[in-house]
Design a protein around this motif. Structure first.
Motif, PDB file in Angstrom:
ATOM      1  N   LEU A 114       0.818  -1.022   0.020  1.00  0.00           N
ATOM      2  CA  LEU A 114       0.056  -0.131  -0.001  1.00  0.00           C
ATOM      3  C   LEU A 114       1.037   1.308   0.051  1.00  0.00           C
ATOM      4  CD1 LEU A 114      -3.047  -0.841   2.432  1.00  0.00           C
ATOM      5  CD2 LEU A 114      -2.995  -0.966  -0.010  1.00  0.00           C
ATOM      6  N   LYS A 115       2.154   1.363   0.523  1.00  0.00           N
ATOM      7  CA  LYS A 115       2.782   2.460   0.876  1.00  0.00           C
ATOM      8  C   LYS A 115       4.060   2.647   0.093  1.00  0.00           C
ATOM      9  CE  LYS A 115       0.084   3.859   4.154  1.00  0.00           C
ATOM     10  NZ  LYS A 115      -0.432   5.238   4.401  1.00  0.00           N
ATOM     11  N   THR A 116       4.536   1.657  -0.524  1.00  0.00           N
ATOM     12  CA  THR A 116       5.755   1.660  -1.338  1.00  0.00           C
ATOM     13  C   THR A 116       5.483   1.488  -2.677  1.00  0.00           C
ATOM     14  OG1 THR A 116       6.742   0.152   0.343  1.00  0.00           O
ATOM     15  CG2 THR A 116       7.847   0.335  -1.678  1.00  0.00           C
ATOM     16  N   HIS A 117       6.223   2.622  -3.502  1.00  0.00           N
ATOM     17  CA  HIS A 117       5.721   2.807  -4.784  1.00  0.00           C
ATOM     18  C   HIS A 117       7.061   2.228  -5.526  1.00  0.00           C
ATOM     19  CE1 HIS A 117       1.897   4.633  -3.883  1.00  0.00           C
ATOM     20  NE2 HIS A 117       2.648   5.465  -3.049  1.00  0.00           N
ATOM     21  N   SER A 118       8.356   2.057  -5.017  1.00  0.00           N
ATOM     22  CA  SER A 118       9.569   1.998  -5.846  1.00  0.00           C
ATOM     23  C   SER A 118       9.519   0.094  -6.046  1.00  0.00           C
ATOM     24  CB  SER A 118      10.503   2.293  -4.907  1.00  0.00           C
ATOM     25  OG  SER A 118      11.761   1.766  -5.469  1.00  0.00           O
ATOM     26  N   CYS A 119       9.715  -0.140  -6.947  1.00  0.00           N
ATOM     27  CA  CYS A 119       9.869  -1.672  -7.355  1.00  0.00           C
ATOM     28  C   CYS A 119      11.213  -2.224  -6.586  1.00  0.00           C
ATOM     29  CB  CYS A 119       9.785  -1.958  -8.761  1.00  0.00           C
ATOM     30  SG  CYS A 119       8.095  -1.928  -9.433  1.00  0.00           S
ATOM     31  N   THR A 120      12.220  -1.344  -6.606  1.00  0.00           N
ATOM     32  CA  THR A 120      13.448  -2.156  -5.997  1.00  0.00           C
ATOM     33  C   THR A 120      13.395  -2.313  -4.650  1.00  0.00           C
ATOM     34  OG1 THR A 120      14.230   0.173  -6.101  1.00  0.00           O
ATOM     35  CG2 THR A 120      14.923  -1.147  -7.878  1.00  0.00           C
ATOM     36  N   MET A 121      13.005  -1.074  -3.870  1.00  0.00           N
ATOM     37  CA  MET A 121      12.455  -1.012  -2.614  1.00  0.00           C
ATOM     38  C   MET A 121      11.348  -2.483  -2.077  1.00  0.00           C
ATOM     39  SD  MET A 121      11.369   2.062  -0.006  1.00  0.00           S
ATOM     40  CE  MET A 121      11.114   2.011   1.717  1.00  0.00           C
ATOM     41  N   LEU A 122      10.517  -2.387  -2.836  1.00  0.00           N
ATOM     42  CA  LEU A 122       9.669  -3.560  -2.747  1.00  0.00           C
ATOM     43  C   LEU A 122      10.357  -5.096  -2.925  1.00  0.00           C
ATOM     44  CD1 LEU A 122       6.556  -4.167  -1.924  1.00  0.00           C
ATOM     45  CD2 LEU A 122       6.225  -4.461  -4.613  1.00  0.00           C
ATOM     46  N   HIS A 123      11.307  -5.073  -3.615  1.00  0.00           N
ATOM     47  CA  HIS A 123      11.797  -6.246  -3.954  1.00  0.00           C
ATOM     48  C   HIS A 123      12.861  -6.504  -2.757  1.00  0.00           C
ATOM     49  CE1 HIS A 123      15.040  -8.878  -5.686  1.00  0.00           C
ATOM     50  NE2 HIS A 123      13.939  -9.262  -6.315  1.00  0.00           N
ATOM     51  N   LYS A 124      13.451  -5.712  -2.397  1.00  0.00           N
ATOM     52  CA  LYS A 124      14.664  -5.892  -1.399  1.00  0.00           C
ATOM     53  C   LYS A 124      13.881  -6.135   0.054  1.00  0.00           C
ATOM     54  CE  LYS A 124      18.440  -3.538   0.823  1.00  0.00           C
ATOM     55  NZ  LYS A 124      19.118  -2.163   0.988  1.00  0.00           N
ATOM     56  N   ALA A 125      12.875  -5.485   0.470  1.00  0.00           N
ATOM     57  CA  ALA A 125      12.020  -5.972   1.191  1.00  0.00           C
ATOM     58  C   ALA A 125      11.432  -7.322   1.540  1.00  0.00           C
ATOM     59  CB  ALA A 125      10.824  -4.812   1.873  1.00  0.00           C
ATOM     60  N   LEU A 126      10.683  -7.470   0.190  1.00  0.00           N
ATOM     61  CA  LEU A 126      10.289  -8.962   0.184  1.00  0.00           C
ATOM     62  C   LEU A 126      11.249  -9.886   0.248  1.00  0.00           C
ATOM     63  CD1 LEU A 126       7.370  -8.494  -2.353  1.00  0.00           C
ATOM     64  CD2 LEU A 126       7.060  -8.765   0.027  1.00  0.00           C
ATOM     65  N   SER A 127      12.458  -9.707  -0.287  1.00  0.00           N
ATOM     66  CA  SER A 127      13.624 -10.619  -0.332  1.00  0.00           C
ATOM     67  C   SER A 127      13.884 -11.138   1.032  1.00  0.00           C
ATOM     68  CB  SER A 127      14.756 -10.490  -1.305  1.00  0.00           C
ATOM     69  OG  SER A 127      15.371  -9.205  -0.774  1.00  0.00           O
ATOM     70  N   THR A 128      13.942  -9.818   1.919  1.00  0.00           N
ATOM     71  CA  THR A 128      14.249 -10.040   3.341  1.00  0.00           C
ATOM     72  C   THR A 128      13.245 -10.873   3.742  1.00  0.00           C
ATOM     73  OG1 THR A 128      15.601  -7.779   3.342  1.00  0.00           O
ATOM     74  CG2 THR A 128      14.839  -8.842   5.323  1.00  0.00           C
ATOM     75  N   CYS A 129      11.999 -10.581   3.948  1.00  0.00           N
ATOM     76  CA  CYS A 129      11.015 -11.183   4.519  1.00  0.00           C
ATOM     77  C   CYS A 129      11.228 -12.878   3.941  1.00  0.00           C
ATOM     78  CB  CYS A 129       9.490 -10.456   3.898  1.00  0.00           C
ATOM     79  SG  CYS A 129       9.389  -9.166   4.955  1.00  0.00           S
ATOM     80  N   ALA A 130      11.441 -12.902   2.704  1.00  0.00           N
ATOM     81  CA  ALA A 130      11.306 -14.446   2.199  1.00  0.00           C
ATOM     82  C   ALA A 130      12.208 -15.333   2.752  1.00  0.00           C
ATOM     83  CB  ALA A 130      11.570 -14.479   0.553  1.00  0.00           C
ATOM     84  N   SER A 131      13.399 -14.716   2.982  1.00  0.00           N
ATOM     85  CA  SER A 131      14.640 -15.551   3.773  1.00  0.00           C
ATOM     86  C   SER A 131      14.079 -15.843   5.249  1.00  0.00           C
ATOM     87  CB  SER A 131      15.831 -14.939   3.605  1.00  0.00           C
ATOM     88  OG  SER A 131      15.783 -13.591   4.138  1.00  0.00           O
ATOM     89  N   HIS A 132      13.542 -14.785   5.899  1.00  0.00           N
ATOM     90  CA  HIS A 132      13.179 -14.904   7.069  1.00  0.00           C
ATOM     91  C   HIS A 132      11.933 -15.896   7.283  1.00  0.00           C
ATOM     92  CE1 HIS A 132      11.101 -13.705  10.990  1.00  0.00           C
ATOM     93  NE2 HIS A 132      12.284 -13.980  11.573  1.00  0.00           N
TER      94      HIS A 132
END
Length: 197
Positions: A114-132
């Motif tokens: 809902l708040k992130t409009h940058s694809c690179t920031m979204l990709h980085k955050a989701l990759s961190t979440c995916a490993s955890h």
């Protein structure tokens, strides 16, 4: 030798100077204390009930460690109350942080979309979440599978495989999963794999 401590009040009173927060902090700490006392009492009940069982067959636990479920399989008497209490306690202990973790993931992912409009920031955050998230799954799934499933559908071979997964595979993969997030480590691993091939 006399006591040289300069603290004269309860340590947690220094958490805040705002007097309105003291009742809220009291309720929080009292709830934590009550949950701990209740959990320890339930675990003590499991130990007491298990110690009163009679064992008439072989006294060799067919497991890697002396877990309570394989021990209850050796008992001659009725173990329904023991299994019910065990499933209740372990289910509560396992499911509460499991659902809190998923609730936090739901909040994080909702916020990101809902708040992130940058694809690179979204990709980085989701990759961190995916490993955890992978580590959380590797940790909780064997526990849930061992203690939440009904006793009628369990076998000692399955329990031993799950015990190996929980006590050996998960701790071994945990550092590997987090290490592979490092770009230098990934590149070094790729070079080693190419040399082998």
């Amino acid at each position: 030798m006399s006591n040289q401590t300069s603290v004269t009040e309860f340590l947690l009173l220094g958490v805040t100077d705002i007097q309105e927060l003291n009742p809220i902090l009291f309720v929080i700490f009292f709830t934590i204390y009550f949950v701990n006392i209740t959990g320890n009492g339930a675990i003590l009940m499991i130990v007491i009930l298990a110690s009163r069982l009679s064992f008439c067959g072989p006294n060799h636990v067919h497991h890697f460690f002396c877990d309570i479920k394989p021990l209850l399989d050796l008992a001659c008497g009725n173990t329904e109350l023991n299994l019910w209490l065990l499933n209740t306690v372990t289910g509560t202990i396992a499911l509460t942080p499991f659902f809190l973790t998923f609730l936090s993931y739901f909040y994080i992912i909702t916020y990101l979309f809902l708040k992130t409009h940058s694809c690179t920031m979204l990709h980085k955050a989701l990759s961190t979440c995916a490993s955890h998230f992978m580590v959380v799954i590797l940790l909780y799934v064997p526990v849930l599978f061992t203690y939440i499933r009904p006793a009628s559908g369990s076998s000692l071979d399955q329990d031993r495989i799950i015990a190996i997964m929980y006590s050996v595979v998960t701790p071994a993969l945990n550092p590997l999963i987090y290490t592979l997030r490092n770009k230098e480590v990934r590149n070094a691993l790729n070079r080693k794999v190419r040399r082998w091939l």
